[in-house]
Motif scaffolding. Structure first.
Motif, PDB file in Angstrom:
ATOM      1  N   HIS A   1      38.040  22.494  62.008  1.00  0.00           N
ATOM      2  CA  HIS A   1      36.875  22.023  62.137  1.00  0.00           C
ATOM      3  C   HIS A   1      36.108  22.383  63.406  1.00  0.00           C
ATOM      4  CE1 HIS A   1      33.581  18.790  63.105  1.00  0.00           C
ATOM      5  NE2 HIS A   1      33.769  18.757  61.806  1.00  0.00           N
ATOM      6  N   GLU A   2      37.137  22.473  64.504  1.00  0.00           N
ATOM      7  CA  GLU A   2      36.661  23.206  65.881  1.00  0.00           C
ATOM      8  C   GLU A   2      36.057  24.590  65.407  1.00  0.00           C
ATOM      9  OE1 GLU A   2      36.082  22.059  69.870  1.00  0.00           O
ATOM     10  OE2 GLU A   2      36.633  20.860  68.141  1.00  0.00           O
ATOM     11  N   VAL A   3      36.665  25.398  65.030  1.00  0.00           N
ATOM     12  CA  VAL A   3      36.092  26.774  64.666  1.00  0.00           C
ATOM     13  C   VAL A   3      34.803  26.624  63.892  1.00  0.00           C
ATOM     14  CG1 VAL A   3      36.685  28.892  63.540  1.00  0.00           C
ATOM     15  CG2 VAL A   3      38.404  27.595  64.524  1.00  0.00           C
ATOM     16  N   LEU A   4      34.655  25.842  62.907  1.00  0.00           N
ATOM     17  CA  LEU A   4      33.377  25.664  62.332  1.00  0.00           C
ATOM     18  C   LEU A   4      32.335  25.017  63.325  1.00  0.00           C
ATOM     19  CD1 LEU A   4      34.663  24.398  58.936  1.00  0.00           C
ATOM     20  CD2 LEU A   4      33.863  26.577  59.132  1.00  0.00           C
ATOM     21  N   THR A   5      32.784  24.039  64.098  1.00  0.00           N
ATOM     22  CA  THR A   5      31.597  23.414  65.055  1.00  0.00           C
ATOM     23  C   THR A   5      31.194  24.691  65.796  1.00  0.00           C
ATOM     24  OG1 THR A   5      32.857  21.337  64.815  1.00  0.00           O
ATOM     25  CG2 THR A   5      31.629  21.864  66.688  1.00  0.00           C
ATOM     26  N   ALA A   6      32.033  25.575  66.127  1.00  0.00           N
ATOM     27  CA  ALA A   6      31.613  26.560  67.155  1.00  0.00           C
ATOM     28  C   ALA A   6      30.683  27.709  66.383  1.00  0.00           C
ATOM     29  CB  ALA A   6      32.791  27.334  67.622  1.00  0.00           C
ATOM     30  N   HIS A   7      30.679  27.563  65.238  1.00  0.00           N
ATOM     31  CA  HIS A   7      29.608  28.494  64.414  1.00  0.00           C
ATOM     32  C   HIS A   7      28.726  27.414  63.878  1.00  0.00           C
ATOM     33  CE1 HIS A   7      33.272  31.170  64.814  1.00  0.00           C
ATOM     34  NE2 HIS A   7      32.171  31.916  64.743  1.00  0.00           N
ATOM     35  N   GLY A   8      28.294  26.218  64.376  1.00  0.00           N
ATOM     36  CA  GLY A   8      27.328  25.488  64.005  1.00  0.00           C
ATOM     37  C   GLY A   8      27.603  24.335  63.009  1.00  0.00           C
ATOM     38  N   GLY A   9      28.809  24.252  62.934  1.00  0.00           N
ATOM     39  CA  GLY A   9      29.416  23.094  62.171  1.00  0.00           C
ATOM     40  C   GLY A   9      29.814  23.433  60.500  1.00  0.00           C
ATOM     41  N   PRO A  10      30.588  22.537  59.761  1.00  0.00           N
ATOM     42  CA  PRO A  10      30.566  22.716  58.247  1.00  0.00           C
ATOM     43  C   PRO A  10      29.255  22.927  57.643  1.00  0.00           C
ATOM     44  CG  PRO A  10      31.948  21.053  59.215  1.00  0.00           C
ATOM     45  CD  PRO A  10      30.983  21.410  60.264  1.00  0.00           C
TER      46      PRO A  10
ATOM     47  N   TRP B   1      39.016  24.005  55.339  1.00  0.00           N
ATOM     48  CA  TRP B   1      38.957  22.584  56.128  1.00  0.00           C
ATOM     49  C   TRP B   1      38.747  21.650  55.409  1.00  0.00           C
ATOM     50  CZ3 TRP B   1      34.197  19.562  56.291  1.00  0.00           C
ATOM     51  CH2 TRP B   1      34.454  18.711  57.022  1.00  0.00           C
ATOM     52  N   GLN B   2      37.943  21.714  54.274  1.00  0.00           N
ATOM     53  CA  GLN B   2      37.580  20.555  53.285  1.00  0.00           C
ATOM     54  C   GLN B   2      38.911  20.260  52.511  1.00  0.00           C
ATOM     55  OE1 GLN B   2      34.079  20.850  50.644  1.00  0.00           O
ATOM     56  NE2 GLN B   2      33.369  22.539  52.131  1.00  0.00           N
ATOM     57  N   VAL B   3      39.580  21.171  52.198  1.00  0.00           N
ATOM     58  CA  VAL B   3      41.107  21.016  51.427  1.00  0.00           C
ATOM     59  C   VAL B   3      42.042  20.305  52.269  1.00  0.00           C
ATOM     60  CG1 VAL B   3      42.717  22.110  50.214  1.00  0.00           C
ATOM     61  CG2 VAL B   3      40.367  23.047  49.707  1.00  0.00           C
ATOM     62  N   GLU B   4      42.368  20.998  53.517  1.00  0.00           N
ATOM     63  CA  GLU B   4      43.213  20.494  54.437  1.00  0.00           C
ATOM     64  C   GLU B   4      42.902  18.925  54.887  1.00  0.00           C
ATOM     65  OE1 GLU B   4      45.801  22.021  54.599  1.00  0.00           O
ATOM     66  OE2 GLU B   4      45.753  24.256  55.122  1.00  0.00           O
ATOM     67  N   HIS B   5      41.566  18.568  55.027  1.00  0.00           N
ATOM     68  CA  HIS B   5      41.260  17.271  55.461  1.00  0.00           C
ATOM     69  C   HIS B   5      41.452  16.500  54.174  1.00  0.00           C
ATOM     70  CE1 HIS B   5      39.046  14.067  57.193  1.00  0.00           C
ATOM     71  NE2 HIS B   5      38.263  13.961  56.118  1.00  0.00           N
ATOM     72  N   GLY B   6      40.982  16.934  52.938  1.00  0.00           N
ATOM     73  CA  GLY B   6      41.357  16.254  51.744  1.00  0.00           C
ATOM     74  C   GLY B   6      42.572  15.848  51.112  1.00  0.00           C
ATOM     75  N   VAL B   7      43.503  16.869  51.403  1.00  0.00           N
ATOM     76  CA  VAL B   7      45.019  16.519  50.969  1.00  0.00           C
ATOM     77  C   VAL B   7      45.437  15.514  51.461  1.00  0.00           C
ATOM     78  CG1 VAL B   7      46.167  18.016  52.514  1.00  0.00           C
ATOM     79  CG2 VAL B   7      46.554  18.201  50.128  1.00  0.00           C
ATOM     80  N   LEU B   8      44.944  15.138  52.543  1.00  0.00           N
ATOM     81  CA  LEU B   8      45.579  13.800  53.197  1.00  0.00           C
ATOM     82  C   LEU B   8      45.517  12.623  52.195  1.00  0.00           C
ATOM     83  CD1 LEU B   8      44.579  13.981  56.710  1.00  0.00           C
ATOM     84  CD2 LEU B   8      46.881  14.479  56.047  1.00  0.00           C
ATOM     85  N   ASP B   9      44.527  12.720  51.301  1.00  0.00           N
ATOM     86  CA  ASP B   9      44.563  11.651  50.170  1.00  0.00           C
ATOM     87  C   ASP B   9      45.826  11.771  49.336  1.00  0.00           C
ATOM     88  OD1 ASP B   9      41.979  10.985  50.910  1.00  0.00           O
ATOM     89  OD2 ASP B   9      41.105  12.206  49.143  1.00  0.00           O
ATOM     90  N   LEU B  10      46.593  12.799  49.434  1.00  0.00           N
ATOM     91  CA  LEU B  10      47.874  12.674  48.595  1.00  0.00           C
ATOM     92  C   LEU B  10      48.800  11.740  49.193  1.00  0.00           C
ATOM     93  CD1 LEU B  10      49.990  14.167  46.774  1.00  0.00           C
ATOM     94  CD2 LEU B  10      50.732  15.664  48.953  1.00  0.00           C
ATOM     95  N   MET B  11      48.662  11.320  50.443  1.00  0.00           N
ATOM     96  CA  MET B  11      49.687  10.124  50.815  1.00  0.00           C
ATOM     97  C   MET B  11      49.294   8.611  50.063  1.00  0.00           C
ATOM     98  SD  MET B  11      50.062  10.921  54.931  1.00  0.00           S
ATOM     99  CE  MET B  11      51.582   9.731  54.912  1.00  0.00           C
ATOM    100  N   ARG B  12      47.929   8.590  50.033  1.00  0.00           N
ATOM    101  CA  ARG B  12      47.501   7.451  49.361  1.00  0.00           C
ATOM    102  C   ARG B  12      48.038   7.437  47.855  1.00  0.00           C
ATOM    103  NH1 ARG B  12      41.622   8.244  47.751  1.00  0.00           N
ATOM    104  NH2 ARG B  12      42.804   9.515  46.360  1.00  0.00           N
ATOM    105  N   ASP B  13      47.940   8.644  47.121  1.00  0.00           N
ATOM    106  CA  ASP B  13      48.381   8.625  45.615  1.00  0.00           C
ATOM    107  C   ASP B  13      49.885   8.628  45.436  1.00  0.00           C
ATOM    108  OD1 ASP B  13      45.583   8.824  45.215  1.00  0.00           O
ATOM    109  OD2 ASP B  13      45.701  11.009  45.142  1.00  0.00           O
ATOM    110  N   VAL B  14      50.808   9.124  46.547  1.00  0.00           N
ATOM    111  CA  VAL B  14      52.082   9.335  46.371  1.00  0.00           C
ATOM    112  C   VAL B  14      52.722   7.760  46.896  1.00  0.00           C
ATOM    113  CG1 VAL B  14      53.983  10.298  47.379  1.00  0.00           C
ATOM    114  CG2 VAL B  14      52.148  11.438  46.430  1.00  0.00           C
TER     115      VAL B  14
END
Length: 257
Positions: free
Chosen positions: A83-92, A40-53
């Motif tokens: 994130h929804e899967v993690l939320t069902a288990h108490g969150g990230p 989740w952290q990587v998939e969310h953070g990889v959107l920064d690629l658009m900013r850099d590119v």
């Protein structure tokens, strides 16, 4: 190999939380949740690629820009679903957050780096696009490897990983087609090989290797995973036409003390 960007933009893979069977993902153990938290952290953070590119000459490449718009849409909903899967288990969890050095690096990346990167890459010219594509290929191949290993190790996650892998495969197809078109140009080949040589495992820039090590051990410590790692490196060698390069194995080697 060709890639139909127009067809891709018309048919995004819409992996929303409503499409997941959360009951099948109940009662996951700690190591599995740690893997999902990392993804989740990587998939969310990889959107920064658009900013850099998009501050580089890449923004003038119509096919790349069109791909990134749909890619960003798919990445957004994939991250929301994880994130929804993690939320069902108490969150990230709080694990894997930025290290002290990572906080400084992130501030640099968000404030100063885009401007400097823009000036540098625009001076270098359009051939830098090949470097962005090579890094994108490696990020995607490494994450696909993680999902594939997760599905084989945790049967409860098989439906999730089988939904994600076609998305990753299409992303790889795009990067592969683009690199094959460009790699014949010596300057583009140099940028691609340089980007691959300096590539690091996804998610380690801000957190450091220690935070990601438990996930890597869960997924890839088994000797059975070595064949998959070698396969990715071999595909990269064939794509960039450079035999000695073992980017994935080298990146994993940085986890070893």
């Amino acid at each position: 190999m060709t890639f139909d960007v127009k067809a891709y933009t018309r048919t995004p893979i819409d992996l929303r939380p409503d499409n997941l069977d959360l009951s099948a993902l109940a009662d996951l153990d700690g190591p599995t949740l740690a893997v999902l938290d990392y993804l989740w952290q990587v998939e969310h953070g990889v959107l920064d690629l658009m900013r850099d590119v998009l501050v580089t000459p890449t923004h003038a490449e119509s096919e790349v820009t069109a791909f990134l718009v749909t890619w960003g849409y798919e990445q957004y909903w994939l991250a929301r679903s994880l994130h929804e899967v993690l939320t069902a288990h108490g969150g990230p969890s709080d694990a894997g957050r930025d290290s002290a050095v990572g906080v400084v690096l992130r501030a640099w990346d968000e404030r100063a780096r885009p401007m400097l990167h823009s000036v540098r890459t625009n001076l270098l010219g359009e051939q830098v696009v090949a470097g962005h594509l090579a890094a994108g290929w490696l990020d995607t191949a490494a994450l696909a490897l993680c999902y594939r290993r997760l599905g084989s190790l945790v049967p409860a996650c098989t439906a999730l990983t089988e939904a994600v892998l076609p998305m990753k495969d299409r992303h790889l197809d795009f990067y592969t087609a683009q690199l094959r078109e460009r790699i014949g140009e010596p300057a583009a080949a140099r940028h691609a090989r340089r980007a691959a040589s300096s590539w690091r495992w996804p998610g380690t820039r801000y957190t450091g290797h220690d935070a990601v090590l438990p996930v890597v051990e869960t997924l890839l410590a088994d000797p059975a995973a070595r064949t998959d790692v070698t396969t990715v490196d071999t595909r990269l060698q064939q794509l960039l036409d450079v035999a000695p390069l073992t980017a994935v194995r080298s990146a994993l080697g940085r986890f070893v003390r």
